[in-house]
Design an enzyme around this catalytic site. Structure first.
Site, PDB file in Angstrom:
ATOM      1  N   ASP A 101       0.824  -1.206   0.000  1.00 18.61           N
ATOM      2  CA  ASP A 101       0.000   0.000   0.000  1.00 18.61           C
ATOM      3  C   ASP A 101       0.863   1.262   0.000  1.00 18.61           C
ATOM      4  OD1 ASP A 101       0.906  -0.606   2.558  1.00 18.61           O
ATOM      5  OD2 ASP A 101      -0.958   0.009   3.560  1.00 18.61           O
ATOM      6  N   SER A 124      -4.636   2.317   9.676  1.00 21.28           N
ATOM      7  CA  SER A 124      -4.401   1.572  10.918  1.00 21.28           C
ATOM      8  C   SER A 124      -3.023   1.911  11.477  1.00 21.28           C
ATOM      9  CB  SER A 124      -4.507   0.070  10.658  1.00 21.28           C
ATOM     10  OG  SER A 124      -5.808  -0.272  10.253  1.00 21.28           O
TER      11      SER A 124
END
Length: 245
Positions: A101, A124
Site C-alpha cells: 500500500d 491503521s
C-alpha cells in the site's frame, strides 16, 4: 473492466474501473458478507481482471482470493513492492518487505507531482515517506494510527477504561479518562502534523481514514504556501497504474 482492491488490515476499499473511469466503488470490513454489495451480477460478468494490493497475512490473502472467486472467474493478481517503477526507486534493500500500500501510494504521488513530495497514509498505521525530485524514495516512518493507539490502551492497561467516542478534534486536557485518552490521541496526531510542517517544503499528499485530520492540522501548522492535498484514492490510483503497466 478491472476490479481494484486496497486490502488493509481492518477494511477493504475497492473500485471497479473501465479504463480511468470509476464505474462503482465500495468499502467494508475485510470479512464482511456485504463487502461487494454495490456489484450486481451484470457488473461481475464484465470484470476482466482483479488487482489487489494488500498487507494482510497469507491466510487472509487466500481467504480474500476465495471470496472473490465466488463472484468471478477473472484472474486475480496480487501486487507487491518492487525495486523501482519507472523513475521511482524504492529505498529498501529488500523492497518486498515494504507494505504494497505504501508503494502504490508513492507511485500515485510521483505520477501526480513528478517531483519531490511527501506521502502520508493515515490508516491503521500511519506511514510517512519522502520522495526526492529525482524520484528516489528517501525513506520514511511507520507509527501506530488512531485505532492502534486506542487498542493498545484498551488491551494493555487494566485501569485506563474509556469508551471510543466521536471526538476526533479536541486537544483540551481531558476531565475524564475517556477524554484524556481520546484528546491525547488527537494531541499526538497533531504533534505529528506540527513536526511534518516544520520539515516539509515539498507538496504533501495525504490519504487514509485519518487523512482529513492530518491535512487540517498540517494546514494550521505549516507555511500557508505549503501544498497539502487530500487524496482518498491514492493507493488504488497507484495500484491501477501498476496493474496497467
Amino acid at each position: 473492466m478491472k476490479l481494484l482492491l486496497d486490502a488493509g488490515n481492518s477494511r477493504i476499499k475497492w473500485q471497479l474501473r473501465d479504463g480511468v473511469s470509476v464505474v462503482c466503488a465500495g468499502v467494508g470490513q475485510a470479512e464482511s458478507a456485504d463487502l461487494f454489495n454495490e456489484l450486481d451480477d451484470e457488473l461481475w460478468a464484465r470484470v476482466e481482471s482483479v488487482a489487489v494490493c494488500t498487507v494482510r497475512s497469507e491466510i487472509a490473502r487466500e481467504a480474500l482470493e476465495h471470496a472473490i472467486g465466488l463472484y468471478t472467474r477473472a484472474p486475480v493478481r496480487f501486487f507487491w513492492t518492487e525495486p523501482r517503477f519507472g523513475d521511482l526507486v524504492c529505498a529498501y534493500e529488500q523492497p518486498s518487505t515494504m507494505g504494497a500500500d505504501r508503494w502504490c501510494a508513492m507511485i500515485a504521488a510521483w505520477h501526480a507531482i513528478n517531483s519531490a513530495c511527501v506521502v502520508i497514509d493515515a490508516g491503521s498505521a500511519i506511514t510517512v515517506d519522502w520522495i526526492s525530485a529525482r524520484g528516489r524514495h528517501e525513506g520514511g516512518y511507520i507509527l501506530p494510527g488512531r485505532n492502534l493507539m486506542l487498542d493498545s490502551l484498551s488491551q494493555k492497561t487494566a485501569r485506563v477504561l474509556f469508551q471510543r467516542g466521536q471526538d476526533r478534534t479536541s486537544l483540551s486536557p481531558g476531565r475524564s479518562t475517556s477524554e484524556c485518552v481520546l484528546h491525547g490521541v488527537n494531541w499526538l496526531l497533531r504533534a505529528l502534523a506540527v513536526e511534518l510542517a516544520r520539515d516539509a517544503a515539498a507538496p504533501v499528499l495525504v490519504t487514509g481514514g485519518d487523512g482529513a485530520y492530518i491535512k487540517k492540522a498540517l494546514e494550521e501548522s505549516a507555511d500557508p504556501k505549503l501544498d497539502v492535498r487530500l487524496c482518498p484514492d491514492l493507493v488504488i490510483d497507484g495500484l491501477a497504474q501498476v496493474a496497467s503497466h
